[in-house]
Design a protein around this motif. Structure first.
Motif, PDB file in Angstrom:
ATOM      1  N   ALA A  79     -39.142 -29.211  22.217  1.00 31.67           N
ATOM      2  CA  ALA A  79     -38.963 -27.806  22.604  1.00 31.67           C
ATOM      3  C   ALA A  79     -37.523 -27.562  23.041  1.00 31.67           C
ATOM      4  CB  ALA A  79     -39.941 -27.439  23.716  1.00 31.67           C
ATOM      5  N   ASP A  80     -36.941 -28.528  23.746  1.00 35.84           N
ATOM      6  CA  ASP A  80     -35.544 -28.398  24.160  1.00 35.84           C
ATOM      7  C   ASP A  80     -34.599 -28.416  22.957  1.00 35.84           C
ATOM      8  OD1 ASP A  80     -36.414 -28.268  26.764  1.00 35.84           O
ATOM      9  OD2 ASP A  80     -35.776 -30.308  27.289  1.00 35.84           O
ATOM     10  N   PHE A  81     -34.877 -29.289  21.980  1.00 37.44           N
ATOM     11  CA  PHE A  81     -34.068 -29.297  20.755  1.00 37.44           C
ATOM     12  C   PHE A  81     -34.188 -27.953  20.041  1.00 37.44           C
ATOM     13  CE2 PHE A  81     -34.333 -34.120  20.612  1.00 37.44           C
ATOM     14  CZ  PHE A  81     -32.978 -34.325  20.767  1.00 37.44           C
ATOM     15  N   ALA A  82     -35.405 -27.431  19.928  1.00 33.72           N
ATOM     16  CA  ALA A  82     -35.611 -26.140  19.262  1.00 33.72           C
ATOM     17  C   ALA A  82     -34.862 -25.025  19.990  1.00 33.72           C
ATOM     18  CB  ALA A  82     -37.099 -25.818  19.179  1.00 33.72           C
ATOM     19  N   ALA A  83     -34.816 -25.089  21.317  1.00 30.79           N
ATOM     20  CA  ALA A  83     -34.103 -24.074  22.106  1.00 30.79           C
ATOM     21  C   ALA A  83     -32.607 -24.095  21.831  1.00 30.79           C
ATOM     22  CB  ALA A  83     -34.377 -24.276  23.595  1.00 30.79           C
ATOM     23  N   GLU A  84     -32.072 -25.267  21.407  1.00 32.60           N
ATOM     24  CA  GLU A  84     -30.647 -25.311  21.058  1.00 32.60           C
ATOM     25  C   GLU A  84     -30.409 -24.946  19.602  1.00 32.60           C
ATOM     26  OE1 GLU A  84     -28.797 -29.121  22.728  1.00 32.60           O
ATOM     27  OE2 GLU A  84     -29.839 -29.917  20.989  1.00 32.60           O
ATOM     28  N   GLY A  85     -31.464 -24.557  18.890  1.00 32.41           N
ATOM     29  CA  GLY A  85     -31.304 -24.113  17.513  1.00 32.41           C
ATOM     30  C   GLY A  85     -31.690 -25.131  16.467  1.00 32.41           C
TER      31      GLY A  85
ATOM     32  N   ALA B 282     -33.931 -25.011  12.409  1.00 36.95           N
ATOM     33  CA  ALA B 282     -33.694 -23.876  11.513  1.00 36.95           C
ATOM     34  C   ALA B 282     -33.648 -24.376  10.073  1.00 36.95           C
ATOM     35  CB  ALA B 282     -32.377 -23.194  11.885  1.00 36.95           C
ATOM     36  N   ASP B 283     -33.762 -23.484   9.117  1.00 38.09           N
ATOM     37  CA  ASP B 283     -33.810 -23.871   7.706  1.00 38.09           C
ATOM     38  C   ASP B 283     -32.638 -24.741   7.286  1.00 38.09           C
ATOM     39  OD1 ASP B 283     -36.230 -22.648   7.252  1.00 38.09           O
ATOM     40  OD2 ASP B 283     -35.347 -20.783   6.530  1.00 38.09           O
ATOM     41  N   GLY B 284     -31.458 -24.517   7.809  1.00 40.66           N
ATOM     42  CA  GLY B 284     -30.288 -25.288   7.418  1.00 40.66           C
ATOM     43  C   GLY B 284     -30.173 -26.639   8.100  1.00 40.66           C
ATOM     44  N   ASP B 285     -31.044 -26.938   9.068  1.00 34.08           N
ATOM     45  CA  ASP B 285     -30.992 -28.206   9.803  1.00 34.08           C
ATOM     46  C   ASP B 285     -31.678 -29.285   8.972  1.00 34.08           C
ATOM     47  OD1 ASP B 285     -31.104 -30.338  11.559  1.00 34.08           O
ATOM     48  OD2 ASP B 285     -32.090 -29.243  13.172  1.00 34.08           O
ATOM     49  N   LEU B 286     -30.870 -30.153   8.358  1.00 33.45           N
ATOM     50  CA  LEU B 286     -31.408 -31.195   7.482  1.00 33.45           C
ATOM     51  C   LEU B 286     -31.651 -32.510   8.218  1.00 33.45           C
ATOM     52  CD1 LEU B 286     -29.190 -30.511   4.335  1.00 33.45           C
ATOM     53  CD2 LEU B 286     -31.473 -29.614   4.881  1.00 33.45           C
TER      54      LEU B 286
ATOM     55  N   ARG C   8     -39.865 -28.340  11.700  1.00 33.57           N
ATOM     56  CA  ARG C   8     -40.418 -27.395  10.721  1.00 33.57           C
ATOM     57  C   ARG C   8     -41.783 -27.846  10.213  1.00 33.57           C
ATOM     58  NH1 ARG C   8     -35.131 -27.612   9.293  1.00 33.57           N
ATOM     59  NH2 ARG C   8     -35.511 -28.964   7.504  1.00 33.57           N
ATOM     60  N   THR C   9     -41.937 -29.125   9.965  1.00 30.21           N
ATOM     61  CA  THR C   9     -43.164 -29.635   9.353  1.00 30.21           C
ATOM     62  C   THR C   9     -44.287 -29.836  10.363  1.00 30.21           C
ATOM     63  OG1 THR C   9     -41.830 -30.799   7.712  1.00 30.21           O
ATOM     64  CG2 THR C   9     -44.110 -31.515   7.957  1.00 30.21           C
ATOM     65  N   TRP C  10     -43.977 -30.465  11.488  1.00 31.81           N
ATOM     66  CA  TRP C  10     -45.003 -30.880  12.438  1.00 31.81           C
ATOM     67  C   TRP C  10     -45.034 -30.031  13.712  1.00 31.81           C
ATOM     68  CZ3 TRP C  10     -48.497 -34.607  11.228  1.00 31.81           C
ATOM     69  CH2 TRP C  10     -48.190 -35.459  10.168  1.00 31.81           C
ATOM     70  N   GLY C  11     -43.926 -29.415  14.061  1.00 38.00           N
ATOM     71  CA  GLY C  11     -43.795 -28.738  15.351  1.00 38.00           C
ATOM     72  C   GLY C  11     -44.947 -27.841  15.746  1.00 38.00           C
ATOM     73  N   PRO C  12     -45.411 -26.977  14.852  1.00 33.46           N
ATOM     74  CA  PRO C  12     -46.503 -26.081  15.239  1.00 33.46           C
ATOM     75  C   PRO C  12     -47.835 -26.813  15.472  1.00 33.46           C
ATOM     76  CG  PRO C  12     -45.347 -25.254  13.288  1.00 33.46           C
ATOM     77  CD  PRO C  12     -44.844 -26.639  13.544  1.00 33.46           C
ATOM     78  N   LEU C  13     -47.924 -28.082  15.072  1.00 32.26           N
ATOM     79  CA  LEU C  13     -49.201 -28.807  15.115  1.00 32.26           C
ATOM     80  C   LEU C  13     -49.239 -29.945  16.132  1.00 32.26           C
ATOM     81  CD1 LEU C  13     -49.379 -29.171  11.223  1.00 32.26           C
ATOM     82  CD2 LEU C  13     -50.407 -27.363  12.611  1.00 32.26           C
ATOM     83  N   TRP C  14     -48.097 -30.300  16.726  1.00 31.76           N
ATOM     84  CA  TRP C  14     -47.997 -31.473  17.590  1.00 31.76           C
ATOM     85  C   TRP C  14     -48.874 -31.417  18.833  1.00 31.76           C
ATOM     86  CZ3 TRP C  14     -42.059 -31.529  17.037  1.00 31.76           C
ATOM     87  CH2 TRP C  14     -41.653 -32.515  16.126  1.00 31.76           C
ATOM     88  N   ASP C  15     -49.246 -30.237  19.295  1.00 33.41           N
ATOM     89  CA  ASP C  15     -50.061 -30.138  20.508  1.00 33.41           C
ATOM     90  C   ASP C  15     -51.410 -30.829  20.364  1.00 33.41           C
ATOM     91  OD1 ASP C  15     -48.228 -28.751  22.076  1.00 33.41           O
ATOM     92  OD2 ASP C  15     -48.931 -26.793  21.382  1.00 33.41           O
ATOM     93  N   ASP C  16     -51.929 -30.859  19.161  1.00 31.74           N
ATOM     94  CA  ASP C  16     -53.217 -31.491  18.907  1.00 31.74           C
ATOM     95  C   ASP C  16     -53.038 -33.014  18.903  1.00 31.74           C
ATOM     96  OD1 ASP C  16     -55.993 -31.685  17.931  1.00 31.74           O
ATOM     97  OD2 ASP C  16     -55.009 -32.414  16.104  1.00 31.74           O
ATOM     98  N   PRO C  17     -53.767 -33.735  19.767  1.00 34.23           N
ATOM     99  CA  PRO C  17     -53.605 -35.194  19.833  1.00 34.23           C
ATOM    100  C   PRO C  17     -53.839 -35.913  18.505  1.00 34.23           C
ATOM    101  CG  PRO C  17     -54.806 -34.419  21.753  1.00 34.23           C
ATOM    102  CD  PRO C  17     -54.668 -33.249  20.810  1.00 34.23           C
ATOM    103  N   ALA C  18     -54.779 -35.462  17.725  1.00 37.31           N
ATOM    104  CA  ALA C  18     -55.048 -36.112  16.432  1.00 37.31           C
ATOM    105  C   ALA C  18     -53.882 -35.899  15.470  1.00 37.31           C
ATOM    106  CB  ALA C  18     -56.346 -35.581  15.825  1.00 37.31           C
TER     107      ALA C  18
END
Length: 180
Positions: free
Chosen positions: A20-26, A29-33, A41-51
């Motif tokens: 969350a702290d990394f995301a707050a620094e930007g 984003a799409d250009g962050d490779l 981008r891939t996992w962030g929205p789902l990490w809260d779930d332990p499984a």
């Protein structure tokens, strides 16, 4: 005392805070490779779930194996988390073998320290701990470590670990660091 650890679900709460702290620094984003960018981008929205977090940890560990499928141009990547107890303090990766792109800008080793843990010696300690392991795993006497031209902190970390500047390419400083 902080040390290298294989990625583990016990770090979930502090890992999520760091991301969350990394995301707050930007980051993310799409250009962050970067790895963090792709992971956010891939996992962030789902990490809260332990499984789901356990599946993420399993994938990160599997990416070290040569037989694990990966996108074209990606090489096996051995990932360690720098932590103490259940506190996630950073990540360091060893990529081997080097592709043309990694030789140009990415290097063998990459690392990230979350904003809350920067300027406390963690990056230097993490890189020092990784170097002998990198030498054994990649069977090399030196590794390429790069940083952005304007990243003074990372440059100091690399130099403190014995890095010798070879040159600058594509906005990156390229250092060779002994592994023993």
């Amino acid at each position: 005392m902080a040390a290298l650890h294989e990625p583990d679900v016990r770090f979930q709460a502090s890992f999520l805070k760091a991301m969350a702290d990394f995301a707050a620094e930007g980051r993310g984003a799409d250009g962050d490779l970067s790895m963090i960018g792709r992971d956010l981008r891939t996992w962030g929205p789902l990490w809260d779930d332990p499984a789901t977090f356990a599946a993420y940890v399993a994938e990160v560990r599997a990416l070290a194996l040569p037989e694990t499928p990966r996108p074209p141009g990606f090489v096996p990547t051995l990932t360690y988390w720098w932590g103490e107890g259940t506190e996630y303090l950073g990540r360091i990766v060893l990529r081997h073998p080097l592709t043309d792109h990694l030789l140009e800008v990415g290097g063998h080793i990459g690392y990230d320290v979350p904003p809350a843990w920067r300027r406390q010696g963690h990056a230097t300690a993490m890189l020092r701990a990784m170097l002998p392991l990198a030498g054994r795993e990649a069977r090399v006497s030196q590794v390429l470590v790069t940083c952005d031209v304007d990243n003074v902190g990372s440059r100091r970390v690399i130099e403190a670990c014995g890095g010798l500047l070879e040159d600058q390419r594509s906005g990156k400083l390229r250092f060779w660091v002994p592994t023993f």
